[in-house]
Scaffold this active site. Structure first.
Site, PDB file in Angstrom:
ATOM      1  N   LYS A   1      49.615  44.481  29.622  1.00  0.00           N
ATOM      2  CA  LYS A   1      48.476  45.390  29.759  1.00  0.00           C
ATOM      3  C   LYS A   1      48.825  46.415  30.833  1.00  0.00           C
ATOM      4  O   LYS A   1      49.420  46.060  31.859  1.00  0.00           O
ATOM      5  CB  LYS A   1      47.216  44.615  30.176  1.00  0.00           C
ATOM      6  CG  LYS A   1      45.954  45.462  30.256  1.00  0.00           C
ATOM      7  CD  LYS A   1      44.781  44.646  30.811  1.00  0.00           C
ATOM      8  CE  LYS A   1      43.485  45.444  30.779  1.00  0.00           C
ATOM      9  NZ  LYS A   1      42.420  44.806  31.583  1.00  0.00           N
TER      10      LYS A   1
ATOM     11  N   HIS B   1      36.889  37.763  37.546  1.00  0.00           N
ATOM     12  CA  HIS B   1      37.233  36.954  36.371  1.00  0.00           C
ATOM     13  C   HIS B   1      38.431  36.072  36.699  1.00  0.00           C
ATOM     14  O   HIS B   1      39.136  36.296  37.682  1.00  0.00           O
ATOM     15  CB  HIS B   1      37.590  37.859  35.180  1.00  0.00           C
ATOM     16  CG  HIS B   1      38.857  38.620  35.364  1.00  0.00           C
ATOM     17  ND1 HIS B   1      38.985  39.678  36.253  1.00  0.00           N
ATOM     18  CD2 HIS B   1      40.097  38.457  34.807  1.00  0.00           C
ATOM     19  CE1 HIS B   1      40.219  40.143  36.229  1.00  0.00           C
ATOM     20  NE2 HIS B   1      40.923  39.418  35.360  1.00  0.00           N
TER      21      HIS B   1
ATOM     22  N   ASP C   1      41.956  34.675  34.567  1.00  0.00           N
ATOM     23  CA  ASP C   1      42.732  35.046  33.376  1.00  0.00           C
ATOM     24  C   ASP C   1      42.764  33.876  32.401  1.00  0.00           C
ATOM     25  O   ASP C   1      42.976  32.737  32.807  1.00  0.00           O
ATOM     26  CB  ASP C   1      44.166  35.423  33.767  1.00  0.00           C
ATOM     27  CG  ASP C   1      44.236  36.737  34.538  1.00  0.00           C
ATOM     28  OD1 ASP C   1      43.222  37.473  34.556  1.00  0.00           O
ATOM     29  OD2 ASP C   1      45.296  37.017  35.128  1.00  0.00           O
TER      30      ASP C   1
ATOM     31  N   HIS D   1      39.514  36.674  40.631  1.00  0.00           N
ATOM     32  CA  HIS D   1      39.981  37.917  41.261  1.00  0.00           C
ATOM     33  C   HIS D   1      39.261  39.110  40.633  1.00  0.00           C
ATOM     34  O   HIS D   1      38.613  38.991  39.587  1.00  0.00           O
ATOM     35  CB  HIS D   1      41.497  38.061  41.129  1.00  0.00           C
ATOM     36  CG  HIS D   1      42.004  38.043  39.723  1.00  0.00           C
ATOM     37  ND1 HIS D   1      42.034  36.897  38.949  1.00  0.00           N
ATOM     38  CD2 HIS D   1      42.495  39.025  38.921  1.00  0.00           C
ATOM     39  CE1 HIS D   1      42.520  37.171  37.749  1.00  0.00           C
ATOM     40  NE2 HIS D   1      42.803  38.467  37.698  1.00  0.00           N
TER      41      HIS D   1
END
Length: 331
Positions: A198, A217, A219, A273
């Site tokens: 990404k 969020h 991962d 994070h």
């Protein structure tokens, strides 16, 4: 144009001292109010040239922080710089040229703006480009920009190197819990592990105290390997505080993701994070999400499940886990 990109909104907002209301976070999220200002504990930095200490350092950092930075990782500086150069140049292209690579309903791959459902209809201050870089069978080149001309070459070269770093991290994480070095990688699908790149593009923001580039969020990957540009912005949640992560030149930031937490039955923690934005400068980052294939079933490894330590997570296909995560459904 169907979707208004943040890059376009930012160029209009630059004359103002404000941003559209849908980008203003609620008070409990605003970085201006929630960032810790005081002595910041040191996020671990691990030198991979020190072979004797790697396993212990990785294990401790993964348990304590869920995030750490690695240096002397073996990826040539010029390979990373070229990855960053071609990614930056893609986002400088005319808007209509970028839209050729726009995401489609059946996939998250492609150029886009909004990924997850957000409470209160809020938006994150970021545009992005997603595409698989490994294995070859998972790559859809329609989402790989043809311009700048070296884009594809740079990404293929980076993929070759980042695979080696992934192997070393998964081996260390396995050994650190008393397993044989290959166990985590095999549990995630071995050579079929997918690497999804990404590029996050965070334009300058007139009110960085009110907005977030990416909201808090964890991962959903197994691990994430990220290179940022030189503009800081990553924040980590620990001990009830949001801490800034220091920028370290030529380091790779390693995030422990949900699948490693699940496999370890909670011994390793997936790191919470978020990303802040900058008033004057473009921030960019290049995370690679290392994940099992959609059909692979992932659950706590039997070595970590017992009467005294029952399974804390359901065993399920990765595609079902992803669906719940992206749609904010219970797992």
């Amino acid at each position: 144009m169907e979707v208004e990109r943040v890059q376009a909104i930012a160029s209009l907002s630059v004359q103002l001292d404000n941003i559209p209301s849908e980008f203003i976070r609620s008070e409990h999220e605003q970085p201006g109010k929630t960032t810790f200002h005081g002595p910041i504990p040191e996020i671990p930095v691990i030198d991979l040239a020190n072979k004797d200490g790697i396993v212990g350092a990785v294990t401790e950092a993964a348990k304590e922080w869920g995030l750490f930075q690695i240096v002397d990782h073996g990826i040539p500086v010029e390979v990373v710089k070229e990855l960053q150069r071609v990614g930056s140049e893609f986002f400088e292209l005319p808007q209509e040229e970028k839209e050729v690579y726009a995401t489609e309903p059946a996939t998250i791959e492609g150029y886009g703006t909004k990924l997850q459902k957000e409470d209160e209809g809020k938006k994150a201050w970021v545009d992005y480009l997603f595409h698989n870089i490994w294995p070859e069978s998972s790559i859809n080149y329609k989402f790989w920009p043809e311009n700048p001309p070296n884009y594809r070459k740079a990404n293929k070269e980076y993929a070759k190197h980042i695979l080696e770093v992934m192997d070393e991290m998964l081996t260390s994480l396995s050994l650190g819990l008393g397993l044989e070095g290959h166990v985590f990688k095999e549990a995630l699908g071995g050579e079929a592990i997918e690497l999804l790149l990404k590029i996050n593009y965070y334009p300058p923001c007139p009110r960085p105290d009110l907005a977030l580039g990416v909201v808090a969020h964890t991962d959903m990957s197994a691990i994430t390997l990220l290179v940022p540009n030189e503009v800081p912005g990553l924040q980590v949640f620990k001990d009830d505080h949001w801490f800034d992560a220091k920028y370290i030149p030529n380091a790779i930031i390693v995030h422990i993701g949900d699948q490693i937490e699940i496999l370890s039955n909670g011994l390793y923690k997936s790191v919470l994070h978020r990303t802040t934005v900058n008033k004057e400068k473009v921030r960019m980052s290049w995370p690679v999400f290392c994940s099992p294939r959609d059909e692979l079933v992932v659950g706590p490894l039997p070595q970590f499940v017992s009467e005294d330590s029952p399974a804390k997570y359901k065993t399920k296909k990765y595609k079902d886990y992803k669906y719940c995560k992206l749609n904010k459904l219970p797992q």
